[in-house]
Scaffold this motif. Structure first.
Motif, PDB file in Angstrom:
ATOM      1  N   UNK A  60       0.818  -1.213   0.000  1.00 37.73           N
ATOM      2  CA  UNK A  60       0.000   0.000   0.000  1.00 37.73           C
ATOM      3  C   UNK A  60       0.852   1.264   0.000  1.00 37.73           C
ATOM      4  N   UNK A  61       0.297   2.330  -0.562  1.00 40.13           N
ATOM      5  CA  UNK A  61       1.016   3.610  -0.611  1.00 40.13           C
ATOM      6  C   UNK A  61       1.318   4.129   0.798  1.00 40.13           C
ATOM      7  N   UNK A  62       0.358   3.990   1.707  1.00 31.35           N
ATOM      8  CA  UNK A  62       0.567   4.472   3.066  1.00 31.35           C
ATOM      9  C   UNK A  62       1.648   3.634   3.746  1.00 31.35           C
ATOM     10  N   UNK A  63       2.675   4.279   4.214  1.00 31.24           N
ATOM     11  CA  UNK A  63       3.770   3.612   4.906  1.00 31.24           C
ATOM     12  C   UNK A  63       4.822   3.011   3.976  1.00 31.24           C
ATOM     13  N   UNK A  64       4.702   3.261   2.677  1.00 30.50           N
ATOM     14  CA  UNK A  64       5.618   2.660   1.694  1.00 30.50           C
ATOM     15  C   UNK A  64       7.073   3.017   1.970  1.00 30.50           C
TER      16      UNK A  64
END
Length: 166
Positions: A91-95
């Motif tokens: 996922x983009x969040x936390x990448x």
């Protein structure tokens, strides 16, 4: 050293061939990087024949023929730059934090899967690049690929190229 970065070509499912502008740029690149989801071995054969040097990985849509010829993760040293390639990063969040923890030995990580161009830097200094897709823009306004230069062990002049709409 000039790099050409691409991912998610999905040939011949999403397009019949690679865009002419991208093909014309290949001979000018010292290294072509493909971050997976080729779908057909013909595209791999084409890039192996036209590139001075090819660094590629397989993606989630790549079958046994491509998986037999490509790694899941590639790591190369290019003029002192430690570059890695992988298809999926989650996922983009936390990448940024996730990739920095997974790849502490890299300066740059090229990835694909989302078809969404991405250029960020993690707190550790790891640069994350997704060139998008030259053949399947999905919800993006354009199909895309990237070029960059490596000089003195550093990545310079990263440029996102927008391809004409079909």
């Amino acid at each position: 050293m000039r790099l050409l970065l691409m991912s998610d070509t999905h040939l011949p499912k999403r397009a019949k061939e690679l865009p002419a502008r991208l093909l014309a740029d290949i001979p000018h690149a010292d290294v072509v990087v493909h971050a997976g989801d080729w779908v057909d071995t013909d595209t791999l054969d084409l890039l192996e024949n036209r590139s001075k040097r090819l660094v590629g990985v397989y993606g989630n849509n790549d079958g046994p023929g491509l998986r037999a010829r490509l790694p899941e993760v590639a790591r190369v040293a290019l003029g002192g730059l430690r570059l890695g390639v992988v298809h999926e990063t989650g996922a983009a969040q936390g990448r940024e934090a996730r990739c920095a923890a997974r790849f502490p030995d890299l300066d740059v990580l090229v990835f694909g899967h989302s078809h969404i161009p991405w250029d960020t830097t993690a707190e550790t200094g790891l640069r994350l690049l997704n060139p998008g897709s030259p053949t399947d823009r999905r919800r993006q306004p354009y199909c895309t690929y990237m070029t960059a230069e490596v000089a003195d062990g550093r990545l310079r002049h990263v440029e996102l190229h927008r391809l004409p709409r079909r």
